[in-house]
Design an enzyme around this catalytic site. Sequence first.
Site, PDB file in Angstrom:
ATOM      1  N   ASP A  78      -3.408   6.554  -3.185  1.00 28.31           N
ATOM      2  CA  ASP A  78      -2.129   6.042  -2.707  1.00 28.31           C
ATOM      3  C   ASP A  78      -1.623   5.007  -3.717  1.00 28.31           C
ATOM      4  OD1 ASP A  78      -3.909   3.982  -2.114  1.00 28.31           O
ATOM      5  OD2 ASP A  78      -2.969   3.486  -0.213  1.00 28.31           O
ATOM      6  N   SER A  88       0.829  -1.199   0.000  1.00 27.48           N
ATOM      7  CA  SER A  88       0.000   0.000   0.000  1.00 27.48           C
ATOM      8  C   SER A  88       0.872   1.261   0.000  1.00 27.48           C
ATOM      9  CB  SER A  88      -0.964  -0.027   1.189  1.00 27.48           C
ATOM     10  OG  SER A  88      -1.943   0.968   1.076  1.00 27.48           O
ATOM     11  N   ASP A 125      -6.205   2.067  -2.980  1.00 28.55           N
ATOM     12  CA  ASP A 125      -7.339   1.736  -2.116  1.00 28.55           C
ATOM     13  C   ASP A 125      -7.713   2.905  -1.204  1.00 28.55           C
ATOM     14  OD1 ASP A 125      -5.170   1.531  -0.364  1.00 28.55           O
ATOM     15  OD2 ASP A 125      -5.859  -0.337   0.558  1.00 28.55           O
ATOM     16  N   ASP A 183      -1.458   1.798  -4.177  1.00 29.90           N
ATOM     17  CA  ASP A 183      -2.280   0.672  -4.632  1.00 29.90           C
ATOM     18  C   ASP A 183      -3.737   1.075  -4.820  1.00 29.90           C
ATOM     19  OD1 ASP A 183      -2.793   0.850  -1.851  1.00 29.90           O
ATOM     20  OD2 ASP A 183      -3.349  -1.275  -1.769  1.00 29.90           O
TER      21      ASP A 183
END
Length: 578
Positions: free
Chosen positions: A320, A164, A324, A322
Site C-alpha cells: 500500500d 496509509s 506497511d 506507505d
Amino acid sequence: MSDANTLRATAAAWLAQDPDAETRAELSELLARFDGDDAEVAAEAHADLADRFDGRLEFGTAGLRGELGAGSKRMNRVLVAQAAAGFAAFLVDRAASDPTSASPSIVIGYDGRTNSDVFARDTAEIMTAAGVRATLLPRALPTPVLAFAVRHLDVSAGVMVTASHNPPRDNGYKVYLGGADQGSQIVSPVDAEIASAIERAATGSVLDLPRSDDYVIAGDDIVADYVRLTAAVAGRSASLAVAAAAPRVVYTAMHGVGWEVARRTIATAGFPEPIPVAEQVAPDAAFPTVAFPNPEEPGALDLSYATADRVEADLILANDPDADRLAVAIPDPSGDGWRRLTGNEVGAILGWRAAERAKASGDSSGVLAASIVSSPALRTVAAAYGLESVDTLTGFKWVSRVDGLIYGYEEALGYLVDPAKVRDKDGISAALDILALATELHASGSSLAEHLGAFDATFGAFASSQVSLRVSDLAEIPRITSALRAAPPTTIGGYPVDRLDDFAHGFEQFPPGDILRFWLAGDESHDGSRVIVRPSGTEPKLKVYIDAWSTTGDAAERRAAADSVVAALDSGVRELLR
C-alpha cells in the site's frame, strides 16, 4: 450546529493563526461567501464552516487522520502544530516525572502524500524548541522504516506523517512510543493523556509556539540498516534463485513510497529485481491510476495484473502507499487470470513459515499472535508446533505488544515477520518472506497455490469472508448491535448458533467493547464456524467477519466444505442485517 456568530468568530481566529497560504486562501474564500448577500450561498458556507469547526479531529490510538483542509476537523498545519506542541509537552513531562529517564527524543518520518513533508518539518521544529531532541528521516520513506528507527535509535517516541491507504485528500499523524513500549503504537490511556496535552496547546495561537531548525536530519545509514536487517529474513533462499530459475515477480508501490526500499531490500537479500508496475512506481499524492489506493479494493491491482500478464509473471507483490501492508496475487489455478490471496491466507502460510523457523532453531518458547477477527488457522499452526498462540484486540498496536512474539498478523493485510527489528506491521519484510517462500517452492517444482493446498492437508481448510454495512448515521451501529444482543439469532445461514460471546462488559482477557462473537455448530462436513460483529475503528461501517474450518476428508474436500459454509453464512449475515 453552532450558531453563525460563534462559527464565524472561531473560523476568523483560526485564519489569524494559519501559517499556510493555501488553507488561508481556502478559509478566506469560505468566510467571504458566508458574509455575502446571497442567502443560499451564505447558508451553504455556514454548513461548510460547521463541518470544519464543530469540534476537533479526534486524537486516538491511531493518532490523527482526516481530510486535508482548513479547520479544526481537518488535517492542516495549525492542527499539526497543536498536536506537535501537545505531544512535546507530554514527552517532556513524562521524562521529568521519571528520574531514570533520559532527556526526551523523537524520530519523525513522512510519506509522499500532500503536505506530509511540511507537517514533518513543522513537528521537528516545534519538538526541538520544546526541548525534545528531534531527528527527521532524510526523505519520504515507508512507515516500517520509521517504526524501525524508533527502536534502532532508542528514542522516546516516533511520529509518522501518513494516511496509509486512505483516499488521496487525506493525511494523518501516527504516534509510537519507545522505552517500555518497545516502539509500538500508543494504546489507552496514553492516547487520552496526549489528547489532553494537545487540547491545552490549542488554547493559544500556533504563531506563538517557539520553533527551532536545530534538529538532526538522519543520514541514509538508517535506511541501509533497515535494508540490511530486513534482508536477513530471507536466509539462504536467494541461493535457490541463482541455482534454479527464479519466479518472475511483479511489484507495485501503489503510487506510494515502497519501491526504493523494497528494491534495495530484495537486491540485498540476493534475489533478482522485481518488475515494477511503471505507472505506479513513483510517489504521486494524487494516486491517479486507482480509485482508492488500497490493494484490497476492487480494481486497485488491475495494472499489476496487466503487467504480470505482459511479462508472464509467477507472482505479484503489492504494497500500500506507505508500505506497511502487503497484498499477494498468484496465477489462478483455473488458468483464468489472477487471484489475490486473502489476508488470512497469507497470514496463515507466513505463520507456518515462522513456526518452521522456530522449530529449526530449537526454540519452542515463541508466540504466534493475531487479532480476534483474523482466522483461527494461526492458532492451529501454533498448537501443531507446540507454540503459544495469543488473540488480541483488533489493531497492530495490540498484536505488536504480545510478549515473546515471533510472528503476528491481522486479516487486513498486516504482517510482522521480524518483531526483533520492528514492532508494527511491515509490508516490505513480509514481501521478502513471501518471495523467499515462493523461491523455495519454485526451486522444488511447487508453487504458492500448491502450498496453500498443503496447508489444508496439514492443518485443515480455513475459509473466511467479510460483510461491511456502511451507515450515514453512526448511531445506527449501536442500534444494530443492541438489537442483536436483545434478540440474538438462533441460526445464521441455516447453521445453528451454539453460543454467543458478548464483549459489552469485557470477555475473558478483553476489555469492554461493542463486539459480538457467534459460534456455530459443525456437522459431518466441517468442524465449526464463527461470526464476529464489530464497528469499524476508522470508517462509518459495521463489519462482520465470517470464518469456517474443516478437517474432514482430503484437502480438496476440506476446502470445498469450508468454502460452502462461509458462502452460506455470508448470505445469512446479509439477510440478518437487511
